[in-house]
Design an enzyme around this catalytic site. Structure first.
Site, mmCIF file in Angstrom:
data_model
loop_
_atom_site.group_PDB
_atom_site.id
_atom_site.type_symbol
_atom_site.label_atom_id
_atom_site.label_comp_id
_atom_site.label_asym_id
_atom_site.label_seq_id
_atom_site.Cartn_x
_atom_site.Cartn_y
_atom_site.Cartn_z
ATOM 1 N N ASN A 1 0.822 -1.209 0.000
ATOM 2 C CA ASN A 1 0.000 0.000 0.000
ATOM 3 C C ASN A 1 0.856 1.260 0.000
ATOM 4 O O ASN A 1 0.526 2.253 -0.638
ATOM 5 C CB ASN A 1 -0.921 0.014 1.215
ATOM 6 N N ASP B 1 -0.923 -6.963 3.506
ATOM 7 C CA ASP B 1 -1.157 -5.993 4.564
ATOM 8 C C ASP B 1 -2.089 -4.885 4.081
ATOM 9 O O ASP B 1 -2.010 -4.437 2.934
ATOM 10 C CB ASP B 1 0.186 -5.389 4.987
ATOM 11 N N GLU C 1 -5.518 -8.855 4.801
ATOM 12 C CA GLU C 1 -5.894 -8.231 6.074
ATOM 13 C C GLU C 1 -6.905 -7.122 5.783
ATOM 14 O O GLU C 1 -6.550 -5.973 5.580
ATOM 15 C CB GLU C 1 -4.658 -7.653 6.775
#
Length: 480
Positions: free
Chosen positions: A171, A260, A284
């Site tokens: 990200n 993540d 997640e």
């Protein structure tokens, strides 16, 4: 990823997770049951109950073979594991014992060099190709060790026939140099042209805001937000043969991915990664809404952590309301895409952990064991027993037989000749007994946890009385 305002629990709270499950009671006369004690199945999952393919069980030769109940994953780290470059060796030294216990995979922390160098947990990535072999960000080794030690760990896991999952943070990035940004009119920390590996160099063109737009689904923590819409970024992440994903898989030999903070980018990113690279994947997506979890898993073509289950277990076992276990969860929607857990490096809210582990290790989904629970805080013998039960008895779809505030009983209906099980969880302060209907007629059963000394025989109509210790659990199946 470590989240803001993370609730810290005292280590001494571990004692609250331990309890006695010994029984000195004797079996009552099963033939004297009353019809009023019988009760009906109140929920049945809507899938075929086939075994999972995510893990394996131990054979007599010491290597893994496909098992009836599916796999068990170990989260092989916690937040702020000891610095000093020895964590890969620590995990390596535990792999054989974990393998012998029936654990089929390990999830490692982000392995590449991050901004905080030797002190980073890896969630602030700088250079995806520096595994501890370049002098960068003030250190050569990462917090966890050297590249050679990581390779040794992965090799040892594969020798034990265990899978290894990489924690992937795509990200955002951190640790770039300041540069003039034409899209903001200011200087931003988006110059990654000097990464020591020389691979996947980045600039302001590769982060939002840029020529592709002002933002995507979400930014995190003020870090530069990587732009997945940029074909250059896509190519380096999952397209090219020497890019991040294929290097991790083909050179480093990782078997899968834990993505993540997937709320920060579109589900299509993980879908493209999986389509181009393959391997197990789990996202997640920190959301208790099962509709959101299911939507993401389907669109990402990935498993997802079952946060719906996590919060329901917290309400059930800590809130003294086991009725909420009738509510919807990801494992009930699609057990093949649900990764269940009791705690992780980010969140540790459940206090009655052994009840929660008894739940996820007897139910559908891909259960995860948290390192500190297994190695430090809970009774390892009891956890190993539940792992064995999961691998050998937890087969077939699920029928919930009974719930009230303090009691929960469910039946795994078995599959392909495996008889399945009945799990009884008791959150009250006293022993409890219930008549339940099994799938077995005129068959002796036993509690495979050893918490009950009963060896009852089911009646011709498959009904039998079972018991459960206070603040404890029992797991019943055919005595064979």
């Amino acid at each position: 990823m470590k989240k803001p305002n993370f609730k810290i629990y005292l280590l001494t709270a571990a004692c609250a997770f331990l309890y006695s499950c010994e029984s000195n009671e004797t079996e009552t006369n099963l033939d004297s049951r009353a019809e009023s004690e019988k009760f009906q199945i109140i929920n049945v999952t809507k899938h075929d109950g086939k075994p999972f393919s995510t893990g394996a069980s131990k054979s007599l030769t010491g290597k893994y073979v496909a098992n009836p109940g599916g796999g068990v994953m170990m989260q092989a780290f916690y937040w702020d594991v000891p610095a000093g470059g020895n964590w890969w060796n620590t995990v390596n030294g535990k792999l054989t014992a974990w393998s012998n216990a029936g654990i089929g995979s390990v999830w490692l922390p982000p392995a590449s060099k991050a901004q905080n160098g030797a002190f980073s947990m890896g969630y602030d990535p700088t250079d995806y190709f520096d595994f501890g072999d370049f002098n960068q960000n003030g250190t050569t080794e990462t917090r966890f060790g050297s590249k050679a030690e990581l390779v040794s760990l992965i090799t040892k896991a594969h020798t034990e026939n265990m899978q290894v999952y990489a924690d992937i943070v795509i990200n955002h990035n951190s640790g770039g140099q300041s540069e003039a940004n034409p899209y903001t009119g200011t200087n931003t920390w988006t110059d990654f042209s000097g990464v020591a590996s020389g691979k996947f160099k980045r600039s302001s063109h590769d982060f939002y805001k840029n020529s592709y737009g002002n933002n995507d689904e979400g930014a995190f923590g003020g870090f530069p937000d990587l732009c997945h819409a940029n074909p250059y970024v896509q190519d380096w992440l999952w397209g090219r043969a020497d890019g991040v994903a294929k290097y991790y898989k083909n050179t480093m030999k990782f078997d899968g991915w834990r993505f993540d903070y997937v709320k920060g980018f579109g589900a299509w990113v993980v879908n493209q990664w999986n389509t181009n690279v393959g391997g197990f994947s789990v996202g997640e997506l920190w959301d208790s809404n099962v509709n959101t979890l299911e939507w993401w898993a389907n669109n990402a073509n990935s498993s997802v952590f079952d946060f719906a289950c996590y919060y329901k277990m917290n309400d059930a076992f800590d809130g003294n309301n086991l009725n909420v276990l009738n509510d919807d969860m990801m494992w009930k929607r699609n057990p093949y895409k649900a990764v269940t857990f009791v705690a992780n490096h980010d969140t540790d809210e459940i206090w009655s952990k052994m009840l929660a582990y008894a739940y996820i290790l007897t139910h559908e989904g891909y259960p995860t064991i948290f390192y500190r629970d297994y190695e430090e805080w809970l009774d390892k013998t009891k956890l190993n027993n539940l792992i064995w039960i999961h691998n050998n008895k937890a087969t077939g779809n699920t029928s919930i037989l009974y719930t009230d505030n303090d009691e929960y009983i469910a039946r795994r209906n078995g599959y392909n000749g495996n008889p399945g099980l009945v799990v009884y969880i008791n959150n009250s302060d006293s022993w409890q007994e219930r008549w339940i209907q099994t799938n077995w007629a005129n068959t002796q059963i036993k509690d495979f946890t050893g918490n009950s000394g009963w060896y009852p025989t089911t009646q011709a109509d498959k009904w039998v009385k079972i018991q459960c210790p206070p603040r404890g659990y029992s797991v019943w199946s055919i005595n064979q």
